[in-house]
Design a protein around this motif. Structure first.
Motif, PDB file in Angstrom:
ATOM      1  N   ASP A 197      72.945  45.086 -26.525  1.00  0.00           N
ATOM      2  CA  ASP A 197      71.599  44.579 -26.770  1.00  0.00           C
ATOM      3  C   ASP A 197      71.698  43.139 -27.290  1.00  0.00           C
ATOM      4  OD1 ASP A 197      68.821  44.372 -27.465  1.00  0.00           O
ATOM      5  OD2 ASP A 197      68.798  46.493 -27.997  1.00  0.00           O
ATOM      6  N   ALA A 198      70.653  42.359 -27.028  1.00  0.00           N
ATOM      7  CA  ALA A 198      70.540  41.065 -27.697  1.00  0.00           C
ATOM      8  C   ALA A 198      70.020  41.237 -29.120  1.00  0.00           C
ATOM      9  CB  ALA A 198      69.597  40.142 -26.917  1.00  0.00           C
ATOM     10  N   HIS A 199      69.423  42.399 -29.352  1.00  0.00           N
ATOM     11  CA  HIS A 199      68.771  42.677 -30.640  1.00  0.00           C
ATOM     12  C   HIS A 199      69.322  43.983 -31.217  1.00  0.00           C
ATOM     13  CE1 HIS A 199      66.079  41.143 -27.451  1.00  0.00           C
ATOM     14  NE2 HIS A 199      65.698  40.248 -28.341  1.00  0.00           N
ATOM     15  N   ASP A 243      70.563  48.200 -23.517  1.00  0.00           N
ATOM     16  CA  ASP A 243      69.382  47.364 -23.306  1.00  0.00           C
ATOM     17  C   ASP A 243      69.794  46.251 -22.345  1.00  0.00           C
ATOM     18  OD1 ASP A 243      67.434  45.338 -23.478  1.00  0.00           O
ATOM     19  OD2 ASP A 243      66.907  45.909 -25.534  1.00  0.00           O
ATOM     20  N   ASP A 267      68.733  43.479 -21.820  1.00  0.00           N
ATOM     21  CA  ASP A 267      68.748  42.118 -22.361  1.00  0.00           C
ATOM     22  C   ASP A 267      70.049  41.807 -23.107  1.00  0.00           C
ATOM     23  OD1 ASP A 267      68.495  42.848 -25.116  1.00  0.00           O
ATOM     24  OD2 ASP A 267      66.303  42.726 -25.030  1.00  0.00           O
ATOM     25  N   THR A 285      62.113  40.568 -23.611  1.00  0.00           N
ATOM     26  CA  THR A 285      62.516  39.656 -24.693  1.00  0.00           C
ATOM     27  C   THR A 285      63.886  39.057 -24.404  1.00  0.00           C
ATOM     28  OG1 THR A 285      63.343  41.590 -25.919  1.00  0.00           O
ATOM     29  CG2 THR A 285      61.149  40.783 -26.491  1.00  0.00           C
TER      30      THR A 285
HETATM   31 MN   LIG Z   1      66.831  43.971 -26.803  1.00  0.00          MN
END
Ligand SMILES: [Mn+2]
Length: 168
Positions: free
Chosen positions: A2-4, A85, A87, A99
């Motif tokens: 994930d980026a987050h 995710d 992203d 996002t």
């Molecule tokens: Mn994410």
């Protein structure tokens, strides 16, 4: 992946959304943080609740293979859930998501990472945040399909006693 980290608390504790689910899961004891890791992170988080972070910069600096080994060792033989995710990939490889954050993994790095997890006790997984309206060229759908295919191969690897997976 994930980026987050999705470990942020929500202003409304009764709400679970795509940025807070991990916070809630840890709080409810659903995740063994000592055996869990986030990979590909490109956003700031003050408290990751004990989950290890291998950010995208580390993947670029040390390689997807080395990071996968670290994740595999941390997970040990515990039942593992792999949430991907899309992203986590760079927007160049997965633009169709809600996002996007620059500096992420390439599709090739993701493939190396996933295949190097072979041997992990995978019991479940997902690919999330692919958004067809933002993906007119279908690039993100291709990336997501490959990620899920590799997850199925990881699952098959364990179920077949670590024998080579026949993908024909
Ligand atoms: Mn994410």
């Amino acid at each position: 992946m994930d980026a987050h980290t999705d470990t942020w608390p929500d202003d409304d504790p009764s709400r679970i959304d795509h940025g807070t689910f991990c916070y809630t899961a840890v709080r409810e004891g659903l995740i063994d943080t000592d055996r869990s890791a986030h990979v590909g992170i490109r956003t700031v988080v003050e408290d990751n609740l004990g989950i290890a972070i291998h950010d995208a910069r580390e993947v670029h600096a040390t390689g997807a293979e080395a990071v996968a080994r670290a994740v595999r060792e941390r997970a040990g033989d515990a039942p593992a859930y792999l949430s991907f995710d899309i992203d986590g990939l760079d927007p160049a490889f997965a633009p169709g998501t809600g996002t996007p954050v620059c500096g992420g993994l390439s599709s090739a790095q993701a493939a190396v990472f996933l295949r190097e997890l072979a041997g992990i006790n995978l019991v479940g997984g997902d690919v999330v945040e692919v958004s067809p309206p933002f993906d007119p060229a279908g690039i993100t759908a291709i990336a997501g399909a490959h990620v899920l295919f590799d997850q199925i191969c990881l699952w098959g690897w364990m179920r077949r006693g670590n024998a080579a997976v026949d993908i024909s």
